[in-house]
Design an enzyme around this catalytic site. Structure first.
Site, PDB file in Angstrom:
ATOM      1  N   ASP A   1       0.849  -1.182   0.000  1.00 52.30           N
ATOM      2  CA  ASP A   1       0.000   0.000   0.000  1.00 52.30           C
ATOM      3  C   ASP A   1       0.893   1.243   0.000  1.00 52.30           C
ATOM      4  OD1 ASP A   1      -2.952   0.998   0.560  1.00 52.30           O
ATOM      5  OD2 ASP A   1      -1.631   2.195   1.823  1.00 52.30           O
TER       6      ASP A   1
ATOM      7  N   GLU B   1      -4.621   2.478  -4.545  1.00 58.01           N
ATOM      8  CA  GLU B   1      -3.164   2.557  -4.364  1.00 58.01           C
ATOM      9  C   GLU B   1      -2.599   1.268  -3.756  1.00 58.01           C
ATOM     10  OE1 GLU B   1      -4.940   4.612  -0.656  1.00 58.01           O
ATOM     11  OE2 GLU B   1      -5.451   4.255  -2.752  1.00 58.01           O
TER      12      GLU B   1
END
Length: 330
Positions: free
Chosen positions: A205, A248
């Protein structure tokens, strides 16, 4: 700018040039219609999901752009209806940060892409529409050529190769997409079980990505994700498979790899990203970008569901412990 808005009752328009915009916000409806009208598309509009369903009954579209939040029939239900009545029509969800998770989930269920509003750059509308309509046109071309039986084997292979690439790749980063990495993970787990070897899963992440978007804008956020994706591809082994999980978040499948080796790989990748000068030719000073990662192994957790849950929990722990860290599942 001038807008070509096509009422649904007008004579039929070639689907490749026909786009439907669905939004209950008149300003968003106007902006998107104007941009796509200037791009040369014939645009129909609907201000509700019910109106969109009525229009879809009598018209064919290459692309539908729909707000995720609509009164009555919502955007996800519009998507489900389109996939039932016109499976080849591509759907782009228009969403805000508050509904981003829902839009990412919609992609897993057949949406082609999503756009965030308010729009930072109107060119993002054009580029997203262009990609979706090109994919529709390629599929239409393939179907027509197959029906006419005038297609050479070589040309069919080329078209199938292009279509496969569109189907398995994320439109922004060109990494494998969520749907395809799930299929690959199933295959590699079965292979690992058969051969008696381990397999590792790495969840990644981007730290504080929303803060980056708020400071530099969503267009620069997209540029960052593309650059980050290229960096990840360059810094993994040939056998490792990198994909965009959604937003993301990224995932790496590492065949024939134990947890310890995968943790070292993830930490090496973390260090390379932390040291990289992102967007160095675009900004006076390069932004600081880091990732957090969680690692789990098949041998330790046994099933696909348990493996994913463990890697995700390890990623959460890395972020909880301060970010820019790698944690193995415990």
């Amino acid at each position: 700018m001038s807008t070509q808005v096509q009422p649904a009752v007008e004579p039929a328009v070639a689907p490749e040039k026909h786009v439907l915009i669905v939004d209950d916000d008149a300003s968003i409806l106007g902006i998107v219609s104007e941009v796509l009208g200037d791009d040369g598309y014939t645009v129909s509009t609907a201000s509700s999901g019910e109106e969109a369903v009525d229009i879809l009954r009598d018209n064919q579209f290459s692309l539908v752009m729909s707000d995720i939040r609509l009164p009555g029939i919502n955007g996800v239900e519009v998507l489900e209806h389109i996939k039932r009545v016109s499976p080849r029509t591509n759907v782009i969800m228009i969403t805000s940060h508050a509904s981003l998770d829902t839009s990412i989930d919609a992609i897993k269920h057949g949406a082609y892409d999503y756009l965030l509003k308010p729009f930072e750059d109107l060119s993002l509308i054009s580029s997203a529409a262009k990609r979706a309509i090109e994919a529709y046109s390629l599929e239409s071309e393939r179907s027509q050529l197959i029906r006419s039986l005038k297609l050479s084997n070589k040309e069919l292979a080329r078209l199938n190769g292009v279509l496969h690439g569109l189907a398995v790749r994320d439109g922004l980063t060109e990494l494998y997409n969520h749907r395809y990495i799930n299929e690959l993970l199933d295959k590699h787990i079965a292979k690992s079980d058969l051969e008696g070897v381990d397999l590792a899963l790495i969840f990644i992440d981007v730290d504080k990505f929303k803060v980056f978007n708020d400071e530099y804008g969503h267009q620069n956020g997209d540029i960052l994700l593309r650059e980050l994706s290229a960096l990840m591809r360059e810094n993994v082994r040939n056998k490792d498979i990198v994909a965009r999980w959604g937003g993301e978040e990224f995932v790496i499948v590492s065949p024939n790899t134990d947890e310890q080796t995968a943790t070292l790989l993830a930490d090496s990748l973390r260090g390379s990203i932390a040291a990289h000068a992102f967007m160095k030719n675009m900004m006076p000073s390069t932004p600081s970008v880091t990732i957090s990662a969680g690692v789990a192994s098949l041998r330790k957790y046994g099933t696909k569901a348990a493996l994913i849950e463990a890697a995700d929990a390890a990623l959460y722990q890395a972020k909880k412990d301060g970010r820019n860290l790698v944690r193995a599942a415990s």
